[in-house]
Design a protein around this motif. Structure first.
Motif, PDB file in Angstrom:
ATOM      1  N   UNK A 226      -2.058 -11.267   3.379  1.00 15.04           N
ATOM      2  CA  UNK A 226      -1.887 -11.652   4.827  1.00 15.04           C
ATOM      3  C   UNK A 226      -0.385 -12.280   5.297  1.00 15.04           C
ATOM      4  N   UNK A 227       0.610 -12.862   4.103  1.00 17.61           N
ATOM      5  CA  UNK A 227       1.372 -13.287   4.503  1.00 17.61           C
ATOM      6  C   UNK A 227       2.846 -12.244   4.245  1.00 17.61           C
ATOM      7  N   UNK A 228       2.414 -11.233   3.762  1.00 18.49           N
ATOM      8  CA  UNK A 228       3.381 -10.172   3.708  1.00 18.49           C
ATOM      9  C   UNK A 228       4.580 -10.645   2.484  1.00 18.49           C
ATOM     10  N   UNK A 229       3.806 -11.118   1.277  1.00 22.09           N
ATOM     11  CA  UNK A 229       4.653 -11.416   0.400  1.00 22.09           C
ATOM     12  C   UNK A 229       5.260 -10.204  -0.494  1.00 22.09           C
ATOM     13  N   UNK A 230       4.392  -9.128  -0.505  1.00 23.63           N
ATOM     14  CA  UNK A 230       4.996  -7.856  -1.286  1.00 23.63           C
ATOM     15  C   UNK A 230       5.622  -6.972  -0.118  1.00 23.63           C
ATOM     16  N   UNK A 231       6.762  -6.488  -0.519  1.00 24.89           N
ATOM     17  CA  UNK A 231       7.368  -5.740   0.307  1.00 24.89           C
ATOM     18  C   UNK A 231       6.928  -4.155   0.581  1.00 24.89           C
ATOM     19  N   UNK A 232       6.941  -3.842   1.867  1.00 24.39           N
ATOM     20  CA  UNK A 232       6.658  -2.555   2.123  1.00 24.39           C
ATOM     21  C   UNK A 232       7.012  -1.362   1.315  1.00 24.39           C
ATOM     22  N   UNK A 233       6.261  -0.227   1.273  1.00 25.08           N
ATOM     23  CA  UNK A 233       6.808   0.949   0.707  1.00 25.08           C
ATOM     24  C   UNK A 233       5.898   1.909   1.083  1.00 25.08           C
ATOM     25  N   UNK A 234       6.103   2.103   2.509  1.00 20.91           N
ATOM     26  CA  UNK A 234       5.450   3.574   2.976  1.00 20.91           C
ATOM     27  C   UNK A 234       6.562   4.711   2.651  1.00 20.91           C
ATOM     28  N   UNK A 235       5.676   5.969   2.499  1.00 21.35           N
ATOM     29  CA  UNK A 235       6.439   7.041   2.232  1.00 21.35           C
ATOM     30  C   UNK A 235       6.897   7.643   3.841  1.00 21.35           C
ATOM     31  N   UNK A 236       8.094   8.027   3.718  1.00 20.90           N
ATOM     32  CA  UNK A 236       8.452   8.635   4.945  1.00 20.90           C
ATOM     33  C   UNK A 236       9.547   9.867   4.649  1.00 20.90           C
ATOM     34  N   UNK A 237       9.713  10.866   5.653  1.00 19.12           N
ATOM     35  CA  UNK A 237      10.488  11.726   5.474  1.00 19.12           C
ATOM     36  C   UNK A 237      12.162  11.524   5.511  1.00 19.12           C
ATOM     37  N   UNK A 238      13.124  11.644   4.484  1.00 22.24           N
ATOM     38  CA  UNK A 238      14.473  11.290   4.829  1.00 22.24           C
ATOM     39  C   UNK A 238      14.940  12.532   4.794  1.00 22.24           C
ATOM     40  N   UNK A 239      15.683  12.641   5.734  1.00 23.96           N
ATOM     41  CA  UNK A 239      15.982  14.070   6.215  1.00 23.96           C
ATOM     42  C   UNK A 239      17.519  14.023   6.708  1.00 23.96           C
TER      43      UNK A 239
END
Length: 292
Positions: A226-239
């Protein structure tokens, strides 16, 4: 080659070489330039870092683009890490690759993070000519998980719940990841009393990647943050921008609201078990109504 053809591409290449993770663009020393993209843009070459997650996401991208009439082919080189695929996209050796938010920013040491606005952060951090398209729901970042028995015993659903659980041990396969939290950092954010146990898989609180097949296999409870202590690592297209036309962008965006971390974990587990990435991707896309 006539100057009228070289000059625009040389200018773009110089911009691409500003990507700070590179020691040199195309092997050239600092200050030199190299042609990053051919004057005539051909098929979109899709690269992968070699992990099951990257291979199956690259296959998903390829299937969606082909379905939209975009010419694609798979890179002959299998890169060793997301940083390597980032380098390959920046240099124009490939046109598209799965990328991960925090890993990409880590490769750009002077990038400035805008809290709560990862899209703007990536837009500012990436060099001209490279685009970060919107991400999927799925993440491959670090998570903390416990067994169902541990969750029941201590009433654990979130990282905040660990504060009332007493002294538990922290460890697991992803403990060495740059984004893995330490007992000290979790104590600071959540007031926990965890103690380090190295990378032991027998720790009470396991440090894992979100797509680790063990989560599904063992029915582990992933603790929310809930406090976003872990960094986000969503997958996205690098293009590369020359490949990010309307048809390609719309095709890739079809994945974003449909691919969850649990689904990516299942797809990656199939590929890790020997299934074809393209066959696995095609079957999943068709079952979800994402292919024509």
């Amino acid at each position: 080659m006539p100057d009228s053809r070289v000059r625009p591409r040389a200018a773009l290449a110089a911009a691409l070489c500003s990507l700070l993770l590179l020691t040199g663009c195309g092997g050239a020393s600092k200050g030199n330039t190299a042609t990053a993209y051919a004057d005539e843009v051909g098929p979109t070459v899709i690269g992968t870092d070699g992990s099951p997650e990257s291979r199956v996401v690259a296959a998903l991208y390829g299937e969606l683009l082909a379905d939209a009439g975009v010419k694609v082919r798979t890179a002959s080189t299998r890169y060793s890490s997301p940083a390597d695929t980032t380098r390959a996209v920046a240099e124009g050796r490939i046109g598209l690759a799965p990328a991960y938010e925090t890993s990409t920013l880590r490769a750009l040491p002077e990038a400035q993070t805008l809290p709560g606005n990862m899209a703007a952060t990536l837009s500012m951090a990436l060099p001209p000519g490279i685009d970060a398209l919107p991400p999927a729901q799925a993440q491959n970042g670090v998570v903390l998980a416990v067994t169902p028995a541990t969750a029941r015993t201590h009433g654990l659903r979130t990282l905040a719940d660990l504060a009332k659980a007493g002294r538990l041990t922290l460890g697991g396969p992803a403990s060495g990841d740059p984004d893995a939290p330490s007992a000290a950092s979790l104590r600071k954010v959540y007031g926990t009393q965890l103690t380090e146990s190295g990378t032991s898989a027998t720790a009470d609180v396991l440090v894992l990647h979100g797509t680790d097949p063990v989560i599904t296999r063992d029915g582990l409870v992933v603790l929310t943050d809930p406090k976003n202590a872990l960094p986000p690592e969503h997958v996205f297209p690098l293009i590369g921008a020359p490949y990010a036309g309307l048809a390609a962008s719309k095709a890739l965006a079809r994945l974003n609201s449909r691919l969850t971390t649990a689904q990516l974990a299942a797809l990656a587990a199939s590929v890790d078990g020997g299934a074809s990435p393209s066959g696995t991707a095609r079957t999943w896309l068709r079952s979800n109504g994402l292919l024509g």
